[in-house]
Design a protein around this motif. Sequence first.
Motif, PDB file in Angstrom:
ATOM      1  N   LEU A 137     -42.583  28.567 -70.047  1.00  0.00           N
ATOM      2  CA  LEU A 137     -43.640  29.458 -70.527  1.00  0.00           C
ATOM      3  C   LEU A 137     -43.238  30.895 -70.197  1.00  0.00           C
ATOM      4  O   LEU A 137     -43.097  31.261 -69.032  1.00  0.00           O
ATOM      5  N   LYS A 138     -43.034  31.702 -71.245  1.00  0.00           N
ATOM      6  CA  LYS A 138     -42.617  33.098 -71.060  1.00  0.00           C
ATOM      7  C   LYS A 138     -43.576  34.025 -71.804  1.00  0.00           C
ATOM      8  O   LYS A 138     -44.068  33.680 -72.885  1.00  0.00           O
ATOM      9  N   VAL A 139     -43.804  35.199 -71.214  1.00  0.00           N
ATOM     10  CA  VAL A 139     -44.722  36.176 -71.790  1.00  0.00           C
ATOM     11  C   VAL A 139     -43.955  37.456 -72.103  1.00  0.00           C
ATOM     12  O   VAL A 139     -43.278  38.015 -71.235  1.00  0.00           O
ATOM     13  N   LEU A 140     -44.057  37.894 -73.357  1.00  0.00           N
ATOM     14  CA  LEU A 140     -43.384  39.111 -73.810  1.00  0.00           C
ATOM     15  C   LEU A 140     -44.405  40.231 -73.967  1.00  0.00           C
ATOM     16  O   LEU A 140     -45.390  40.090 -74.695  1.00  0.00           O
ATOM     17  N   PHE A 141     -44.157  41.359 -73.290  1.00  0.00           N
ATOM     18  CA  PHE A 141     -45.040  42.518 -73.355  1.00  0.00           C
ATOM     19  C   PHE A 141     -44.544  43.514 -74.393  1.00  0.00           C
ATOM     20  O   PHE A 141     -43.400  43.441 -74.851  1.00  0.00           O
ATOM     21  N   VAL A 142     -45.402  44.463 -74.739  1.00  0.00           N
ATOM     22  CA  VAL A 142     -45.072  45.434 -75.775  1.00  0.00           C
ATOM     23  C   VAL A 142     -43.883  46.306 -75.383  1.00  0.00           C
ATOM     24  O   VAL A 142     -43.176  46.834 -76.243  1.00  0.00           O
ATOM     25  N   ASP A 143     -43.624  46.454 -74.072  1.00  0.00           N
ATOM     26  CA  ASP A 143     -42.475  47.241 -73.618  1.00  0.00           C
ATOM     27  C   ASP A 143     -41.207  46.399 -73.515  1.00  0.00           C
ATOM     28  O   ASP A 143     -40.203  46.835 -72.945  1.00  0.00           O
ATOM     29  N   ASN A 144     -41.283  45.157 -74.056  1.00  0.00           N
ATOM     30  CA  ASN A 144     -40.157  44.208 -74.102  1.00  0.00           C
ATOM     31  C   ASN A 144     -39.856  43.534 -72.761  1.00  0.00           C
ATOM     32  O   ASN A 144     -38.867  42.801 -72.653  1.00  0.00           O
ATOM     33  N   GLU A 145     -40.668  43.756 -71.747  1.00  0.00           N
ATOM     34  CA  GLU A 145     -40.487  43.011 -70.499  1.00  0.00           C
ATOM     35  C   GLU A 145     -40.932  41.566 -70.718  1.00  0.00           C
ATOM     36  O   GLU A 145     -41.937  41.296 -71.379  1.00  0.00           O
ATOM     37  N   VAL A 146     -40.167  40.638 -70.164  1.00  0.00           N
ATOM     38  CA  VAL A 146     -40.492  39.208 -70.249  1.00  0.00           C
ATOM     39  C   VAL A 146     -40.723  38.673 -68.838  1.00  0.00           C
ATOM     40  O   VAL A 146     -39.902  38.885 -67.942  1.00  0.00           O
ATOM     41  N   ILE A 147     -41.863  38.001 -68.628  1.00  0.00           N
ATOM     42  CA  ILE A 147     -42.203  37.444 -67.318  1.00  0.00           C
ATOM     43  C   ILE A 147     -42.558  35.966 -67.493  1.00  0.00           C
ATOM     44  O   ILE A 147     -43.336  35.609 -68.388  1.00  0.00           O
ATOM     45  N   ASN A 148     -41.994  35.129 -66.653  1.00  0.00           N
ATOM     46  CA  ASN A 148     -42.352  33.712 -66.665  1.00  0.00           C
ATOM     47  C   ASN A 148     -43.798  33.536 -66.202  1.00  0.00           C
ATOM     48  O   ASN A 148     -44.322  34.355 -65.440  1.00  0.00           O
ATOM     49  N   ALA A 149     -44.416  32.454 -66.641  1.00  0.00           N
ATOM     50  CA  ALA A 149     -45.811  32.207 -66.274  1.00  0.00           C
ATOM     51  C   ALA A 149     -46.049  30.711 -66.128  1.00  0.00           C
ATOM     52  O   ALA A 149     -45.200  29.886 -66.486  1.00  0.00           O
ATOM     53  N   LYS A 150     -47.225  30.356 -65.592  1.00  0.00           N
ATOM     54  CA  LYS A 150     -47.615  28.953 -65.479  1.00  0.00           C
ATOM     55  C   LYS A 150     -49.079  28.820 -65.876  1.00  0.00           C
ATOM     56  O   LYS A 150     -49.858  29.772 -65.778  1.00  0.00           O
ATOM     57  N   VAL A 151     -49.448  27.639 -66.316  1.00  0.00           N
ATOM     58  CA  VAL A 151     -50.826  27.378 -66.735  1.00  0.00           C
ATOM     59  C   VAL A 151     -51.691  27.154 -65.500  1.00  0.00           C
ATOM     60  O   VAL A 151     -51.317  26.416 -64.587  1.00  0.00           O
ATOM     61  N   ILE A 152     -52.859  27.790 -65.481  1.00  0.00           N
ATOM     62  CA  ILE A 152     -53.804  27.637 -64.374  1.00  0.00           C
ATOM     63  C   ILE A 152     -54.959  26.720 -64.752  1.00  0.00           C
ATOM     64  O   ILE A 152     -55.356  25.838 -63.999  1.00  0.00           O
ATOM     65  N   SER A 153     -55.511  26.915 -65.963  1.00  0.00           N
ATOM     66  CA  SER A 153     -56.696  26.156 -66.359  1.00  0.00           C
ATOM     67  C   SER A 153     -56.785  26.113 -67.880  1.00  0.00           C
ATOM     68  O   SER A 153     -56.421  27.082 -68.553  1.00  0.00           O
ATOM     69  N   THR A 154     -57.248  24.981 -68.425  1.00  0.00           N
ATOM     70  CA  THR A 154     -57.442  24.868 -69.870  1.00  0.00           C
ATOM     71  C   THR A 154     -58.714  24.088 -70.177  1.00  0.00           C
ATOM     72  O   THR A 154     -59.121  23.211 -69.407  1.00  0.00           O
ATOM     73  N   TYR A 155     -59.325  24.404 -71.321  1.00  0.00           N
ATOM     74  CA  TYR A 155     -60.474  23.653 -71.849  1.00  0.00           C
ATOM     75  C   TYR A 155     -60.202  23.414 -73.327  1.00  0.00           C
ATOM     76  O   TYR A 155     -60.251  24.342 -74.134  1.00  0.00           O
ATOM     77  N   GLN A 156     -59.901  22.154 -73.659  1.00  0.00           N
ATOM     78  CA  GLN A 156     -59.470  21.833 -75.020  1.00  0.00           C
ATOM     79  C   GLN A 156     -60.574  22.025 -76.058  1.00  0.00           C
ATOM     80  O   GLN A 156     -60.320  22.520 -77.150  1.00  0.00           O
ATOM     81  N   SER A 157     -61.814  21.625 -75.740  1.00  0.00           N
ATOM     82  CA  SER A 157     -62.882  21.710 -76.740  1.00  0.00           C
ATOM     83  C   SER A 157     -63.169  23.155 -77.118  1.00  0.00           C
ATOM     84  O   SER A 157     -63.444  23.472 -78.275  1.00  0.00           O
ATOM     85  N   ALA A 158     -63.109  24.049 -76.142  1.00  0.00           N
ATOM     86  CA  ALA A 158     -63.329  25.474 -76.407  1.00  0.00           C
ATOM     87  C   ALA A 158     -62.045  26.160 -76.845  1.00  0.00           C
ATOM     88  O   ALA A 158     -62.075  27.304 -77.325  1.00  0.00           O
ATOM     89  N   ASP A 159     -60.908  25.488 -76.679  1.00  0.00           N
ATOM     90  CA  ASP A 159     -59.577  26.008 -77.038  1.00  0.00           C
ATOM     91  C   ASP A 159     -59.272  27.317 -76.311  1.00  0.00           C
ATOM     92  O   ASP A 159     -58.922  28.324 -76.938  1.00  0.00           O
ATOM     93  N   ILE A 160     -59.384  27.289 -74.997  1.00  0.00           N
ATOM     94  CA  ILE A 160     -59.087  28.466 -74.187  1.00  0.00           C
ATOM     95  C   ILE A 160     -58.265  28.047 -72.972  1.00  0.00           C
ATOM     96  O   ILE A 160     -58.362  26.910 -72.508  1.00  0.00           O
ATOM     97  N   ALA A 161     -57.450  28.968 -72.487  1.00  0.00           N
ATOM     98  CA  ALA A 161     -56.612  28.682 -71.326  1.00  0.00           C
ATOM     99  C   ALA A 161     -56.387  29.958 -70.535  1.00  0.00           C
ATOM    100  O   ALA A 161     -56.444  31.070 -71.075  1.00  0.00           O
ATOM    101  N   LEU A 162     -56.116  29.763 -69.244  1.00  0.00           N
ATOM    102  CA  LEU A 162     -55.777  30.873 -68.356  1.00  0.00           C
ATOM    103  C   LEU A 162     -54.395  30.615 -67.804  1.00  0.00           C
ATOM    104  O   LEU A 162     -54.115  29.528 -67.288  1.00  0.00           O
TER     105      LEU A 162
END
Length: 340
Positions: free
Chosen positions: A85-110
């Motif tokens: 899981l990688k996150v790309l910012f507008v300044d082109n920086e890339v930071i690895n990330a991990k999933v903390i919490s998800t709710y499938q019915s609402a389709d949201i995640a942190l």
Amino acid sequence: MNSNKIISTIALILCVFSINAQDLSSIYSKVNPAVVVIYTQENSIVTNGNNESTQVTTNNLGSGFLISRDLIVTAAHVVKVPESLKVLFVDNEVINAKVISTYQSADIALIKLEHPKINPTTVTFGDSDSVKVGQQVFVVGAPFGIDHSLSSGYVSGFKRQSMGKNPFTTVDFIQTDAAINQGNSGGPMFNLDGEVIGIVSHIATKTGGFQGIGYACSSNLASYLLLNNKMPWLGGELHPLSPEETAILNVPQKSGLLVQRVASGSIFDKMGVKGGTTEAIIKNRKLILGGDIILTFNNVTFEVTDQSLIDIANVAKDITKDSNFQITVLRNGRVITLKY
């Protein structure tokens, strides 16, 4: 209407459009740096022409937005069971990330960044309960991988299921005609104050492309579930079995959770939960069979009822890295207990 009145009317319309465009441009420049592109790699099971199932790695992308130095909100289906899981910012920086919490019915995640973003631009949640049909909104994301694209439109309706104590079935979506396409998922829907009032989820379509009806989970529900009632990500893609499916699979109770996939390094992976190995179609639904079927969480039997799901949610939300936690699963015809 004489020609002078027609000219005046046209001039007024053009003036309004010009003002709106200027306002949108100004708001966009302020909030855009908070919008990110999310890249994931997942292991999937596919079946070839000889009906042989093999594991393949797939690359996917979605959108999200930064709400603090290290926390990002996105859509649950963007980060189902990521191996990477990688996150790309507008300044082109890339930071690895991990999933903390998800709710499938609402389709949201942190998700949480591996290290905080330096000098971040963050956005805040607005009050989605105050949103009205006809209100102008805009969406920023990465449709088809085109970074930081803006589309605008109006709130055209709502799709809601009243909020109760069961977080697994709570639904509160804002409907919009703002263009939403593949890659927009998880991105923010803004009001004209630059506040996030929705998290882009899905579209209603007959062709596979956008046809004027898109949905975003409301900011109030997202805030409630992800920030105030967050349940840890266990790391599995699960399918709730119907009574008919449990009968076909010889499950010794009326319901259960069929484990489709398990992410490496997740809570389920550390517990030894097994994902499926073979694609199959049951009652016109494609499932991955061969994995564990979860029967109980900490002695709470899984059932497709509000009370059972509320009880399971209460168990899950108290899990931490130091918690004692166990489940029973059906594996190869035997019921076994797995502990964390």
